[in-house]
Enzyme design. Structure first.
Site, PDB file in Angstrom:
ATOM      1  N   SER A  88      -2.478   0.375  -4.332  1.00  0.00           N
ATOM      2  CA  SER A  88      -2.985   1.552  -3.609  1.00  0.00           C
ATOM      3  C   SER A  88      -4.345   1.989  -4.124  1.00  0.00           C
ATOM      4  O   SER A  88      -4.637   1.845  -5.315  1.00  0.00           O
ATOM      5  CB  SER A  88      -1.984   2.700  -3.796  1.00  0.00           C
ATOM      6  OG  SER A  88      -2.555   3.921  -3.412  1.00  0.00           O
ATOM      7  N   ALA A  89      -5.157   2.561  -3.235  1.00  0.00           N
ATOM      8  CA  ALA A  89      -6.464   3.093  -3.635  1.00  0.00           C
ATOM      9  C   ALA A  89      -6.318   4.458  -4.304  1.00  0.00           C
ATOM     10  O   ALA A  89      -7.246   4.959  -4.936  1.00  0.00           O
ATOM     11  CB  ALA A  89      -7.358   3.230  -2.409  1.00  0.00           C
ATOM     12  N   TRP A 148      -9.239  17.744   3.021  1.00  0.00           N
ATOM     13  CA  TRP A 148     -10.619  17.424   3.429  1.00  0.00           C
ATOM     14  C   TRP A 148     -11.129  18.449   4.439  1.00  0.00           C
ATOM     15  O   TRP A 148     -12.291  18.840   4.411  1.00  0.00           O
ATOM     16  CB  TRP A 148     -10.714  16.020   4.032  1.00  0.00           C
ATOM     17  CG  TRP A 148     -10.681  14.875   3.071  1.00  0.00           C
ATOM     18  CD1 TRP A 148      -9.875  13.777   3.152  1.00  0.00           C
ATOM     19  CD2 TRP A 148     -11.511  14.661   1.905  1.00  0.00           C
ATOM     20  NE1 TRP A 148     -10.132  12.913   2.112  1.00  0.00           N
ATOM     21  CE2 TRP A 148     -11.123  13.426   1.335  1.00  0.00           C
ATOM     22  CE3 TRP A 148     -12.523  15.410   1.283  1.00  0.00           C
ATOM     23  CZ2 TRP A 148     -11.723  12.914   0.180  1.00  0.00           C
ATOM     24  CZ3 TRP A 148     -13.116  14.895   0.129  1.00  0.00           C
ATOM     25  CH2 TRP A 148     -12.720  13.679  -0.407  1.00  0.00           C
ATOM     26  N   ASN A 200      -3.398   9.140  -7.292  1.00  0.00           N
ATOM     27  CA  ASN A 200      -2.239  10.031  -7.402  1.00  0.00           C
ATOM     28  C   ASN A 200      -0.924   9.314  -7.133  1.00  0.00           C
ATOM     29  O   ASN A 200       0.100   9.959  -6.909  1.00  0.00           O
ATOM     30  CB  ASN A 200      -2.386  11.185  -6.396  1.00  0.00           C
ATOM     31  CG  ASN A 200      -3.577  12.073  -6.718  1.00  0.00           C
ATOM     32  OD1 ASN A 200      -3.658  12.652  -7.799  1.00  0.00           O
ATOM     33  ND2 ASN A 200      -4.525  12.162  -5.796  1.00  0.00           N
ATOM     34  N   THR A 217       1.187  10.540   3.606  1.00  0.00           N
ATOM     35  CA  THR A 217       0.389  11.548   2.909  1.00  0.00           C
ATOM     36  C   THR A 217      -0.904  11.861   3.655  1.00  0.00           C
ATOM     37  O   THR A 217      -1.631  12.770   3.256  1.00  0.00           O
ATOM     38  CB  THR A 217       0.037  11.052   1.497  1.00  0.00           C
ATOM     39  OG1 THR A 217      -0.301   9.684   1.610  1.00  0.00           O
ATOM     40  CG2 THR A 217       1.185  11.240   0.537  1.00  0.00           C
ATOM     41  N   ASP A 271       0.878  -1.154   0.000  1.00  0.00           N
ATOM     42  CA  ASP A 271       0.000   0.000   0.000  1.00  0.00           C
ATOM     43  C   ASP A 271       0.932   1.224   0.000  1.00  0.00           C
ATOM     44  O   ASP A 271       2.121   1.092   0.315  1.00  0.00           O
ATOM     45  CB  ASP A 271      -0.854  -0.034   1.284  1.00  0.00           C
ATOM     46  CG  ASP A 271      -1.678   1.219   1.442  1.00  0.00           C
ATOM     47  OD1 ASP A 271      -2.347   1.622   0.469  1.00  0.00           O
ATOM     48  OD2 ASP A 271      -1.652   1.818   2.545  1.00  0.00           O
ATOM     49  N   LEU A 272       0.431   2.386  -0.360  1.00  0.00           N
ATOM     50  CA  LEU A 272       1.300   3.567  -0.459  1.00  0.00           C
ATOM     51  C   LEU A 272       1.159   4.488   0.763  1.00  0.00           C
ATOM     52  O   LEU A 272       2.081   4.620   1.570  1.00  0.00           O
ATOM     53  CB  LEU A 272       0.966   4.329  -1.751  1.00  0.00           C
ATOM     54  CG  LEU A 272       1.778   5.596  -2.003  1.00  0.00           C
ATOM     55  CD1 LEU A 272       3.244   5.298  -2.207  1.00  0.00           C
ATOM     56  CD2 LEU A 272       1.225   6.325  -3.242  1.00  0.00           C
ATOM     57  N   ASP A 273      -0.035   5.112   0.890  1.00  0.00           N
ATOM     58  CA  ASP A 273      -0.266   6.088   1.951  1.00  0.00           C
ATOM     59  C   ASP A 273      -0.204   5.408   3.320  1.00  0.00           C
ATOM     60  O   ASP A 273      -0.964   4.489   3.589  1.00  0.00           O
ATOM     61  CB  ASP A 273      -1.647   6.738   1.777  1.00  0.00           C
ATOM     62  CG  ASP A 273      -1.772   7.490   0.461  1.00  0.00           C
ATOM     63  OD1 ASP A 273      -1.235   8.587   0.367  1.00  0.00           O
ATOM     64  OD2 ASP A 273      -2.405   6.960  -0.479  1.00  0.00           O
ATOM     65  N   GLU A 300       0.217  -3.226   4.731  1.00  0.00           N
ATOM     66  CA  GLU A 300      -0.965  -2.357   4.812  1.00  0.00           C
ATOM     67  C   GLU A 300      -1.105  -1.661   6.161  1.00  0.00           C
ATOM     68  O   GLU A 300      -0.849  -2.268   7.196  1.00  0.00           O
ATOM     69  CB  GLU A 300      -2.223  -3.220   4.641  1.00  0.00           C
ATOM     70  CG  GLU A 300      -2.932  -3.076   3.341  1.00  0.00           C
ATOM     71  CD  GLU A 300      -3.514  -1.709   3.031  1.00  0.00           C
ATOM     72  OE1 GLU A 300      -3.620  -0.876   3.935  1.00  0.00           O
ATOM     73  OE2 GLU A 300      -3.861  -1.479   1.877  1.00  0.00           O
ATOM     74  N   ASP A 301      -1.559  -0.399   6.147  1.00  0.00           N
ATOM     75  CA  ASP A 301      -1.804   0.313   7.409  1.00  0.00           C
ATOM     76  C   ASP A 301      -3.293   0.481   7.701  1.00  0.00           C
ATOM     77  O   ASP A 301      -3.644   0.965   8.772  1.00  0.00           O
ATOM     78  CB  ASP A 301      -1.163   1.710   7.384  1.00  0.00           C
ATOM     79  CG  ASP A 301      -1.870   2.654   6.440  1.00  0.00           C
ATOM     80  OD1 ASP A 301      -2.204   2.230   5.307  1.00  0.00           O
ATOM     81  OD2 ASP A 301      -2.119   3.805   6.826  1.00  0.00           O
ATOM     82  N   LEU A 318     -10.749   7.447   7.259  1.00  0.00           N
ATOM     83  CA  LEU A 318     -10.694   7.489   5.790  1.00  0.00           C
ATOM     84  C   LEU A 318      -9.468   6.784   5.214  1.00  0.00           C
ATOM     85  O   LEU A 318      -9.295   6.728   4.005  1.00  0.00           O
ATOM     86  CB  LEU A 318     -10.724   8.947   5.313  1.00  0.00           C
ATOM     87  CG  LEU A 318     -11.923   9.770   5.803  1.00  0.00           C
ATOM     88  CD1 LEU A 318     -11.832  11.184   5.267  1.00  0.00           C
ATOM     89  CD2 LEU A 318     -13.242   9.131   5.368  1.00  0.00           C
ATOM     90  N   LYS A 319      -8.637   6.233   6.095  1.00  0.00           N
ATOM     91  CA  LYS A 319      -7.437   5.521   5.625  1.00  0.00           C
ATOM     92  C   LYS A 319      -7.836   4.357   4.719  1.00  0.00           C
ATOM     93  O   LYS A 319      -8.639   3.517   5.119  1.00  0.00           O
ATOM     94  CB  LYS A 319      -6.642   4.976   6.810  1.00  0.00           C
ATOM     95  CG  LYS A 319      -5.769   6.007   7.466  1.00  0.00           C
ATOM     96  CD  LYS A 319      -4.855   5.338   8.474  1.00  0.00           C
ATOM     97  CE  LYS A 319      -3.945   6.338   9.143  1.00  0.00           C
ATOM     98  NZ  LYS A 319      -3.213   5.701  10.256  1.00  0.00           N
ATOM     99  N   ARG A 355     -11.463   8.097  -2.773  1.00  0.00           N
ATOM    100  CA  ARG A 355     -11.842   9.521  -2.720  1.00  0.00           C
ATOM    101  C   ARG A 355     -13.355   9.706  -2.702  1.00  0.00           C
ATOM    102  O   ARG A 355     -13.896  10.453  -1.873  1.00  0.00           O
ATOM    103  CB  ARG A 355     -11.235  10.241  -3.938  1.00  0.00           C
ATOM    104  CG  ARG A 355     -11.271  11.756  -3.819  1.00  0.00           C
ATOM    105  CD  ARG A 355     -10.746  12.392  -5.100  1.00  0.00           C
ATOM    106  NE  ARG A 355      -9.482  11.795  -5.518  1.00  0.00           N
ATOM    107  CZ  ARG A 355      -8.977  11.887  -6.743  1.00  0.00           C
ATOM    108  NH1 ARG A 355      -9.614  12.573  -7.672  1.00  0.00           N
ATOM    109  NH2 ARG A 355      -7.838  11.297  -7.050  1.00  0.00           N
ATOM    110  N   LYS A 371     -10.797  -1.342  -1.770  1.00  0.00           N
ATOM    111  CA  LYS A 371     -10.588  -2.109  -0.542  1.00  0.00           C
ATOM    112  C   LYS A 371     -11.777  -1.902   0.386  1.00  0.00           C
ATOM    113  O   LYS A 371     -12.267  -0.781   0.465  1.00  0.00           O
ATOM    114  CB  LYS A 371      -9.298  -1.628   0.157  1.00  0.00           C
ATOM    115  CG  LYS A 371      -8.044  -1.781  -0.687  1.00  0.00           C
ATOM    116  CD  LYS A 371      -6.859  -1.050  -0.031  1.00  0.00           C
ATOM    117  CE  LYS A 371      -5.660  -1.038  -0.974  1.00  0.00           C
ATOM    118  NZ  LYS A 371      -4.504  -0.287  -0.427  1.00  0.00           N
TER     119      LYS A 371
END
Ligand code: G6P
Ligand code: MG
Length: 216
Positions: free
Chosen positions: A115-116, A26, A119, A18, A10-12, A170-171, A45-46, A50, A146
């Site tokens: 990643s979801a 937001w 960007n 981020t 996962d990225l964020d 994953e976080d 919101l993790k 969007r 996810k």
């Protein structure tokens, strides 16, 4: 036990932090709409796409919008977010993330992004991490987000590796569930209490090394 031959990240919150930029964007949107948005709200919101995030936020504010209005609001938020990530630098990579990616590659394992975010390309490019990924799958490539396993299954497919040989990092709770649904091993990044379905939970990628991956 199946040998691990690929890592899907996962990225964020795993590779880069981020969440703070998502939070600022937001919050600005919620404030413009006349209500507040807290860091606790942001936590929920993790890993959430969007569109779905906006739906939740509007619900918390007790606000109804048409689909066209929602599209405009989502792109307004995204423009602010993109403005912030445009100036991201390699020093915003989370501790140990780059080193672990390099260790994984050096061990001959494959790497994919799952990643979801729509960007992710920009973030990986700005932080200089793009060359460390064999395959990129993000919010631009999936129809279900996810906890649906699609993003991770696409990653495995792109690498040509069966799910049972993959481990996901994953976080987010939704991401851990997606990895389990994909039939993959999962290392949670964060709190063991929150990510209680993960095979192992660590505080960051600085706490894990390749030899541990076959003992999950
Ligand atoms: C990640 C983040 C979420 C974000 C989602 C979509 O999963 O954890 O907070 O909403 O990506 O990101 P995007 O960049 O496409 O708006
Ligand atoms: Mg995340």
């Amino acid at each position: 036990m199946a040998q691990i031959t690929a890592c899907i990240f996962d990225l964020d919150g795993v590779i880069v932090d981020t969440a703070v930029y998502h939070y600022r964007a937001w919050k600005r949107l919620a404030n413009e709409l006349g209500f507040d948005f807290t860091e606790e709200d942001n936590e929920k919101l993790k890993g959430i796409s969007r569109v779905k995030s906006l739906e939740l936020i509007l619900g918390w504010g007790g606000i109804e919008k048409t689909e066209t209005e929602r599209e405009e609001l989502a792109s307004r938020k995204n423009n602010w977010y993109v403005e912030m990530i445009q100036s991201m630098r390699p020093d915003e990579i989370l501790p140990g993330a780059k080193e672990f990616l390099q260790e994984v590659k050096a061990a001959g394992l494959k790497t994919a992004l799952g990643s979801a975010s729509k960007n992710s390309g920009l973030i990986l490019e700005r932080t200089g991490l793009l060359p460390l990924f064999d395959v990129l799958v993000d919010g631009n490539h999936v129809s279900a987000s996810k906890p649906d396993p699609q993003v991770f299954l696409r990653g495995a497919e792109g690498l040509g590796i069966l799910p049972e040989h993959c481990v996901v990092f994953e976080d987010a709770v939704a991401g851990v569930e997606a990895a389990i649904a994909a039939g993959m091993k999962v290392v949670g990044i964060g709190s063991a209490e929150v990510l209680n379905r993960a095979d192992l939970v660590v505080k960051g990628l600085f706490e894990i090394h390749v030899p541990q991956l076959n003992n999950l």
